[in-house]
Design an enzyme around this catalytic site. Structure first.
Site, PDB file in Angstrom:
ATOM      1  N   GLU A 223       0.833  -1.213   0.000  1.00  9.03           N
ATOM      2  CA  GLU A 223       0.000   0.000   0.000  1.00  9.03           C
ATOM      3  C   GLU A 223       0.867   1.263   0.000  1.00  9.03           C
ATOM      4  O   GLU A 223       1.919   1.313   0.619  1.00  9.03           O
ATOM      5  CB  GLU A 223      -0.888  -0.012   1.240  1.00  9.03           C
TER       6      GLU A 223
ATOM      7  N   LYS B  52      -9.359   2.581  -2.176  1.00  6.39           N
ATOM      8  CA  LYS B  52      -9.622   2.021  -0.847  1.00  6.39           C
ATOM      9  C   LYS B  52     -10.952   2.531  -0.307  1.00  6.39           C
ATOM     10  O   LYS B  52     -11.205   3.732  -0.263  1.00  6.39           O
ATOM     11  CB  LYS B  52      -8.479   2.418   0.090  1.00  6.39           C
TER      12      LYS B  52
ATOM     13  N   CYS C 176      -5.456  -2.984   2.990  1.00  7.52           N
ATOM     14  CA  CYS C 176      -5.160  -2.805   4.414  1.00  7.52           C
ATOM     15  C   CYS C 176      -6.411  -2.899   5.297  1.00  7.52           C
ATOM     16  O   CYS C 176      -6.940  -3.987   5.504  1.00  7.52           O
ATOM     17  CB  CYS C 176      -4.423  -1.477   4.609  1.00  7.52           C
TER      18      CYS C 176
END
Length: 261
Positions: free
Chosen positions: A44, A113, A147
């Site tokens: 990430e 995300k 994540c």
């Protein structure tokens, strides 16, 4: 056919875009030269680290640099690249954006995300995405999350119900919660009966914990990294998936009429 996956557990410099771009390319080349993978995975926000307070000077612009550099690299090396995610400015805001390139250099997936980590203030710098991510590599249906997304099992299950054999997880996960990442990764692989490729950061600037792994549908490690910068590689043999799903048929036995999430 099996798929060989290399996860590049990169240490990047916070806000040093020039260094990070050069280092990421060097590590991808090293993975290909050393292990000959079908897919290379980056972590990430490798372009900036997680994350500088002033994003404007270092964020990509609608992924232009990322797409230019890694499309060319994927085509040159003849490898698929799950290009982690980058801090990215587009449409008047900043996003935590993942790109996936196939062997020809084509962009086959783009994902922003969707779950922003409010305890660290990520929501104050980035806007959340609005769609899930599913794509095909080497004839296999794949998904991707970033994540904090892994803490939301309903997201992964939604993707899996569309048909996914391999989930990529790219992260900047801190060392102090490394056990959570390992546990959640195994759980997502087991409960969805799929392979999972986790590529975490080893960023020393922000005390990320590494622990990248390739996990099979039984929850067994095929490869696992330590805490520092390294490359791990393992082969996913997709022929085992159908037998697992037939023997423990969770998708047949689901009761969605009872689930209110």
């Amino acid at each position: 056919m099996p798929m060989k996956i290399s996860c590049v557990q990169m240490d990047m410099r916070l806000g040093d875009v020039e260094y990070n771009f050069a280092h990421a390319q060097d590590l991808v080349r090293l993975a290909v030269d050393r292990d000959g993978p079908d897919v290379v995975v980056l972590p990430e926000t490798w372009n900036t680290g997680f994350f500088p307070k002033d994003l404007d000077p270092c964020a990509d612009r609608d992924g232009e640099r990322t797409k230019l550099v890694f499309s060319s690299l994927a085509r040159e090396l003849g490898v698929n690249i799950v290009c982690g995610s980058v801090a990215n400015r587009k449409g008047g805001g900043y996003y935590n954006t993942a790109y996936v390139f196939d062997r020809t250099g084509a962009v086959v997936a783009e994902y922003d995300k969707t779950h922003l980590f409010t305890p660290s203030g990520e929501h104050q710098s980035f806007r959340p995405g609005s769609h899930t991510c599913r794509f095909t590599l080497e004839g296999r249906s794949c998904g991707l999350i970033i994540c904090y997304d892994i803490r939301f099992p309903e997201l992964t299950r939604t993707i899996t119900l569309e048909g996914v054999d391999l989930l990529f997880v790219v992260a900047q996960w801190p060392a102090k919660r490394a056990m959570h990442l390992e546990t959640l990764s195994r759980a997502r692989a087991i409960e969805n009966q799929m392979f999972l490729a986790l590529c975490n950061s080893a960023a020393s600037d922000t005390a990320c914990g590494g622990g990248s792994a390739v996990i099979d549908p039984w929850g067994q490690d095929l490869a696992r990294a330590g805490t520092g910068e390294e490359i791990i590689s393992a082969q996913a043999d997709f022929s085992v998936i159908q037998g697992i799903r037939d023997s423990i048929n969770v998708f047949h036995d689901r009761r969605p009429e009872l689930y209110h999430v």
